[in-house]
Design an enzyme around this catalytic site. Structure first.
Site, PDB file in Angstrom:
ATOM      1  N   LYS A  22      24.007  40.873  54.386  1.00 42.25           N
ATOM      2  CA  LYS A  22      24.712  39.686  54.066  1.00 42.25           C
ATOM      3  C   LYS A  22      26.014  39.770  54.041  1.00 42.25           C
ATOM      4  CE  LYS A  22      24.412  37.228  50.209  1.00 42.25           C
ATOM      5  NZ  LYS A  22      25.660  36.792  49.515  1.00 42.25           N
ATOM      6  N   ASN A  23      26.315  40.772  53.020  1.00 39.99           N
ATOM      7  CA  ASN A  23      27.650  40.770  52.477  1.00 39.99           C
ATOM      8  C   ASN A  23      28.630  41.666  53.585  1.00 39.99           C
ATOM      9  OD1 ASN A  23      27.197  39.120  50.530  1.00 39.99           O
ATOM     10  ND2 ASN A  23      26.643  40.618  48.986  1.00 39.99           N
ATOM     11  N   CYS A 116      30.739  28.647  40.094  1.00 39.51           N
ATOM     12  CA  CYS A 116      29.418  28.772  40.509  1.00 39.51           C
ATOM     13  C   CYS A 116      28.246  29.168  39.635  1.00 39.51           C
ATOM     14  CB  CYS A 116      29.325  29.776  41.920  1.00 39.51           C
ATOM     15  SG  CYS A 116      29.023  31.475  41.254  1.00 39.51           S
ATOM     16  N   ARG A 121      34.371  32.874  38.908  1.00 44.44           N
ATOM     17  CA  ARG A 121      34.681  33.264  40.164  1.00 44.44           C
ATOM     18  C   ARG A 121      36.014  32.809  40.938  1.00 44.44           C
ATOM     19  NH1 ARG A 121      29.395  33.895  43.656  1.00 44.44           N
ATOM     20  NH2 ARG A 121      30.504  35.852  44.578  1.00 44.44           N
ATOM     21  N   ASP A 304      24.295  42.907  41.860  1.00 45.14           N
ATOM     22  CA  ASP A 304      23.249  42.180  42.674  1.00 45.14           C
ATOM     23  C   ASP A 304      21.934  42.529  42.661  1.00 45.14           C
ATOM     24  OD1 ASP A 304      25.152  40.541  43.796  1.00 45.14           O
ATOM     25  OD2 ASP A 304      25.624  41.467  45.796  1.00 45.14           O
ATOM     26  N   ARG A 396      19.335  31.517  51.436  1.00 51.96           N
ATOM     27  CA  ARG A 396      20.536  32.084  51.584  1.00 51.96           C
ATOM     28  C   ARG A 396      21.053  33.352  51.894  1.00 51.96           C
ATOM     29  NH1 ARG A 396      25.148  29.558  47.663  1.00 51.96           N
ATOM     30  NH2 ARG A 396      26.141  31.020  49.069  1.00 51.96           N
TER      31      ARG A 396
HETATM   32  N1  EPU Z   1      37.512  37.839  40.576  1.00 49.86           N
HETATM   33  C1  EPU Z   1      38.480  37.271  39.884  1.00 49.86           C
HETATM   34  N2  EPU Z   1      39.710  36.888  40.566  1.00 49.86           N
HETATM   35  C2  EPU Z   1      39.802  37.200  41.935  1.00 49.86           C
HETATM   36  C3  EPU Z   1      38.407  37.813  42.609  1.00 49.86           C
HETATM   37  C4  EPU Z   1      37.581  38.272  41.691  1.00 49.86           C
HETATM   38  O1  EPU Z   1      38.824  37.121  38.661  1.00 49.86           O
HETATM   39  O2  EPU Z   1      40.667  36.714  42.724  1.00 49.86           O
HETATM   40  C5  EPU Z   1      36.404  38.317  39.538  1.00 49.86           C
HETATM   41  C6  EPU Z   1      35.350  37.669  39.439  1.00 49.86           C
HETATM   42  O3  EPU Z   1      35.363  36.293  38.953  1.00 49.86           O
HETATM   43  C7  EPU Z   1      34.214  38.630  39.164  1.00 49.86           C
HETATM   44  C8  EPU Z   1      34.743  39.978  39.389  1.00 49.86           C
HETATM   45  O4  EPU Z   1      36.389  39.776  39.656  1.00 49.86           O
HETATM   46  O5  EPU Z   1      34.174  38.385  37.845  1.00 49.86           O
HETATM   47  C9  EPU Z   1      34.343  40.697  40.788  1.00 49.86           C
HETATM   48  O6  EPU Z   1      34.233  39.682  41.746  1.00 49.86           O
HETATM   49  P1  EPU Z   1      34.251  40.086  43.312  1.00 49.86           P
HETATM   50  O7  EPU Z   1      35.577  39.267  43.908  1.00 49.86           O
HETATM   51  O8  EPU Z   1      34.095  41.273  43.369  1.00 49.86           O
HETATM   52  O9  EPU Z   1      32.886  39.219  43.883  1.00 49.86           O
HETATM   53  P2  EPU Z   1      32.875  38.401  45.226  1.00 49.86           P
HETATM   54  O10 EPU Z   1      34.109  39.103  46.127  1.00 49.86           O
HETATM   55  O11 EPU Z   1      33.064  37.016  45.154  1.00 49.86           O
HETATM   56  C10 EPU Z   1      30.969  39.866  46.361  1.00 49.86           C
HETATM   57  C11 EPU Z   1      29.504  39.568  46.830  1.00 49.86           C
HETATM   58  C12 EPU Z   1      28.802  39.223  45.389  1.00 49.86           C
HETATM   59  C13 EPU Z   1      28.708  40.555  44.690  1.00 49.86           C
HETATM   60  C14 EPU Z   1      30.040  40.567  44.105  1.00 49.86           C
HETATM   61  C15 EPU Z   1      30.239  41.899  43.177  1.00 49.86           C
HETATM   62  C16 EPU Z   1      29.960  38.800  49.018  1.00 49.86           C
HETATM   63  C17 EPU Z   1      30.102  37.573  50.049  1.00 49.86           C
HETATM   64  N3  EPU Z   1      29.605  38.352  47.754  1.00 49.86           N
HETATM   65  O12 EPU Z   1      31.348  38.638  45.551  1.00 49.86           O
HETATM   66  O13 EPU Z   1      27.452  38.968  46.092  1.00 49.86           O
HETATM   67  O14 EPU Z   1      27.922  39.986  43.454  1.00 49.86           O
HETATM   68  O15 EPU Z   1      30.899  40.814  45.358  1.00 49.86           O
HETATM   69  O16 EPU Z   1      29.621  43.146  44.001  1.00 49.86           O
HETATM   70  O17 EPU Z   1      30.324  39.683  49.273  1.00 49.86           O
HETATM   71  C18 EPU Z   1      25.041  38.236  46.157  1.00 49.86           C
HETATM   72  O18 EPU Z   1      25.072  38.513  47.205  1.00 49.86           O
HETATM   73  O19 EPU Z   1      24.355  37.702  45.478  1.00 49.86           O
HETATM   74  C19 EPU Z   1      26.524  38.213  45.722  1.00 49.86           C
HETATM   75  C20 EPU Z   1      26.736  37.184  44.450  1.00 49.86           C
END
Ligand code: EPU
Length: 416
Positions: A22-23, A116, A121, A304, A396
Site C-alpha cells: 500500500k505505502n 487522525c 500528523r 506499522d 483501507r
Molecule cells: N511529521 C511531522 N511533520 C511532517 C511530517 C511528519 O511532524 O511534515 C511527524 C509525524 O507526525 C510523525 C513522524 O513525523 O510523528 C513520522 O511521520 P511520517 O511523515 O514518516 O509518516 P507518514 O509519511 O504520514 C507513512 C505511512 C504510515 C507509517 C508512517 C511511518 C504512507 C502512506 N503512510 O506515514 O503508514 O506509519 O509513514 O512509517 O506511507 C499505515 O500504513 O498504517 C500507516 C499509518
C-alpha cells in the site's frame, strides 16, 4: 458498516500470496502526475486507499485503465490542480499530489489533512521543503496554495524523518532546476521503490536507499513500467498471526530482506522461519515468548507492526515493554485488547503487556488500520466468537484479509 465475525482457536496451514505494498503504491500512483506518457504498473494492490487515490487522480484528469491486473496511468491531460477536502480527509496520503503537481504545473491547491486517529500528523516538513525549493505557499481556508514558476534545487534537512515528506520532496525535485539534496531522508523500502520507478522514468537520483538523496532535476519525465514492491507490513501481519495461533504457513511473492528486525523478533518469540528469494515459511508449535521492542524508522522496528506484535504479546509467556516513538497516539487497540482479557497497562509512550494464558471473544471496535489487523490476530486466538466492528479501516490497507486468512484455516466471516 461491515463487521468481521471470528471464531478463535484454529491453527493456520497453507500458502498466502502477498500483495503489492500500500505505502509504495500510493506515492507511485501520484508519480503518474509527473509525466505525459504512460506509466504501467504491476502488482498494485486492491485496497480502498488505492481506490481513493485513483478517484482523486482521475478528478485531476489523470487517465487510468486497469485490466488483467495491470494499471496504466497517463498524465497528458491533467487539468485540475486540486485535492479537495472531502477526499484528503479520508486519506492523508492525498498530500502526495502536492509535490508532483507543483513541480510539473507550477501550481497546486491541496486541502490540509486534519488530525487522525494515531496522532496529529502535521505536514510542515513537506511545506518547508517546497518553500526551500522556491515555492510560494499560503494556507487559506484549510487549503495549501502552492505556486512556483519552476522549482529550484535546494539542500533540505527535514527536522525529523518523514516517509511521505521524503516522497513528496523527491518527486518535486525530479523536475526542479538544478540539484536537490534531501538530508535526513526516510529509507523505507517504499521510498526506494518510488525512487526506482522515478529513475525508470528518467529521473536522476543518487543515494537511493540511504538517508541522503541527491537529485539532478530534468525538464521532463517519460513513461515507464514498474512492479510495486511486496507489502512487508501485510507479510509481517500474517507472520504474527501464525505466531499467535500456531501452524505452518508459507508467504509467497514477498521479501525477507526488508523485514530483518520483525523477523528477528518473531524468532525470539519462538517462530521457526525459513526464507527463500521471494517466500517466507513460518512454523510455530508452542506458546510464543513475549518480545519487547521500540518502534523507529526503517530499518528499525516498524510502527506499522506495533499493534500486531502487541496482539502476540497478549497471549505470550512473560511480560513485554512496547514503546511507540513515531506517533503520539498509537495505542488505541490496547483498550480493545483488554476487553478480550489482555493485561496491558500504558505508561506514557510505553505499553507493558503481561502475557495471559488465554483471551476470550467479545465485541470490539477497530480504530485504525493496523489496530484492526491486531484485533483480527487477537480474535483468532481468543476462545469463542469476536465481532469486530468498523472493519472499513482494515479494507483501507489489506487486500481481502479475511479471504486470505480463511484459505489457510482461520474461521473468519464478513458480515455485511
Ligand atoms: N511529521 C511531522 N511533520 C511532517 C511530517 C511528519 O511532524 O511534515 C511527524 C509525524 O507526525 C510523525 C513522524 O513525523 O510523528 C513520522 O511521520 P511520517 O511523515 O514518516 O509518516 P507518514 O509519511 O504520514 C507513512 C505511512 C504510515 C507509517 C508512517 C511511518 C504512507 C502512506 N503512510 O506515514 O503508514 O506509519 O509513514 O512509517 O506511507 C499505515 O500504513 O498504517 C500507516 C499509518
Amino acid at each position: 458498516m461491515d463487521k468481521l465475525l471470528i471464531t478463535g482457536g484454529h491453527r493456520l496451514q497453507g500458502d498466502i500470496r502477498i500483495s503489492g505494498a500500500k505505502n509504495a503504491a500510493l506515492p507511485i500512483l501520484c508519480a503518474g502526475l509527473l509525466s505525459a506518457e504512460d506509466v504501467t504498473l504491476h502488482n498494485v494492490p486492491s485496497l480502498q486507499d488505492v481506490n481513493t487515490m485513483l478517484k482523486l487522480l482521475r478528478q485531476m484528469g489523470l487517465q487510468v485503465t486497469q485490466e488483467n491486473g495491470v494499471t496504466v496511468l497517463n498524465g497528458a491531460q491533467i487539468d485540475k490542480l486540486e485535492a479537495p477536502y472531502d477526499l484528503v480527509k479520508t486519506m492523508r496520503a492525498s498530500i502526495l499530489v502536492l509535490g508532483p503537481l507543483l513541480a510539473r504545473f507550477g501550481e497546486a491547491k491541496v486541502s490540509l489533512p486534519g488530525g487522525c486517529a494515531i496522532g496529529s500528523r502535521p505536514v510542515d516538513q513537506h511545506i518547508k521543503g517546497l518553500q526551500a525549493m522556491g515555492a510560494e505557499i499560503t494556507i487559506e481556508a484549510g487549503y495549501i496554495h502552492a505556486k512556483a514558476k519552476r522549482l529550484k534545487g535546494a539542500r533540505i534537512v527535514t527536522d525529523m524523518i518523514t516517509v511521505t515528506g521524503t516522497e513528496n520532496l523527491l518527486m518535486a525535485a525530479t523536475l526542479a532546476e538544478g540539484e536537490t539534496v534531501l538530508e535526513n531522508a526516510a529509507r523505507e523500502p517504499e521510498v526506494t521503490d518510488l525512487a526506482n520507478l522515478l529513475v525508470a522514468m528518467g529521473a536522476k537520483i543518487e543515494g537511493i536507499g540511504t538517508d541522503r538523496l541527491v537529485i539532478q532535476g530534468v525538464t521532463a519525465l517519460h513513461g515507464a513500467s514498474h512492479a510495486v514492491i511486496a507489502d512487508r507490513i501485510e507479510t509481517a501481519t500474517f507472520l504474527c498471526a501464525v505466531a499467535a495461533t500456531g501452524g505452518d504457513i508459507t508467504l509467497t511473492h514477498t521479501r525477507s530482506d526488508i523485514l530483518d528486525v520483525a523477523l528477528d523478533k518473531l524468532r525470539e518469540a519462538g517462530v521457526i522461519l525459513t526464507t527463500g528469494p521471494d517466500w517466507i515459511r513460518a512454523q510455530m508449535s508452542s506458546r510464543p515468548k513475549a518480545v519487547g521492542f521500540r518502534t523507529t524508522e526503517y530499518p528499525g522496528f516498524p510502527t506499522d507492526m506495533q499493534a500486531q506484535f502487541m496482539a502476540l504479546n497478549c497471549i505470550a509467556q512473560g511480560t513485554s515493554r512496547v514503546t511507540e516513538t513515531i506517533f503520539e497516539n498509537r495505542f488505541m487497540h490496547v483498550q480493545e485488547m483488554n476487553r478480550l482479557g489482555a493485561k496491558i497497562e500504558i505508561d506514557g509512550h510505553t505499553a507493558i503487556v503481561n502475557g495471559v494464558d488465554k483471551l476470550l471473544g467479545a465485541p470490539v471496535m477497530a480504530t485504525d488500520l493496523r489496530a484492526s489487523a491486531s484485533l483480527v490476530i487477537a480474535a483468532m486466538v481468543a476462545e469463542g466468537e469476536t465481532l469486530i466492528d468498523r472493519i472499513y479501516h482494515l479494507d483501507r490497507g489489506y487486500d481481502r484479509m479475511e479471504v486470505k486468512l480463511s484459505a489457510v484455516g482461520a474461521q473468519i466471516q464478513r458480515i455485511k
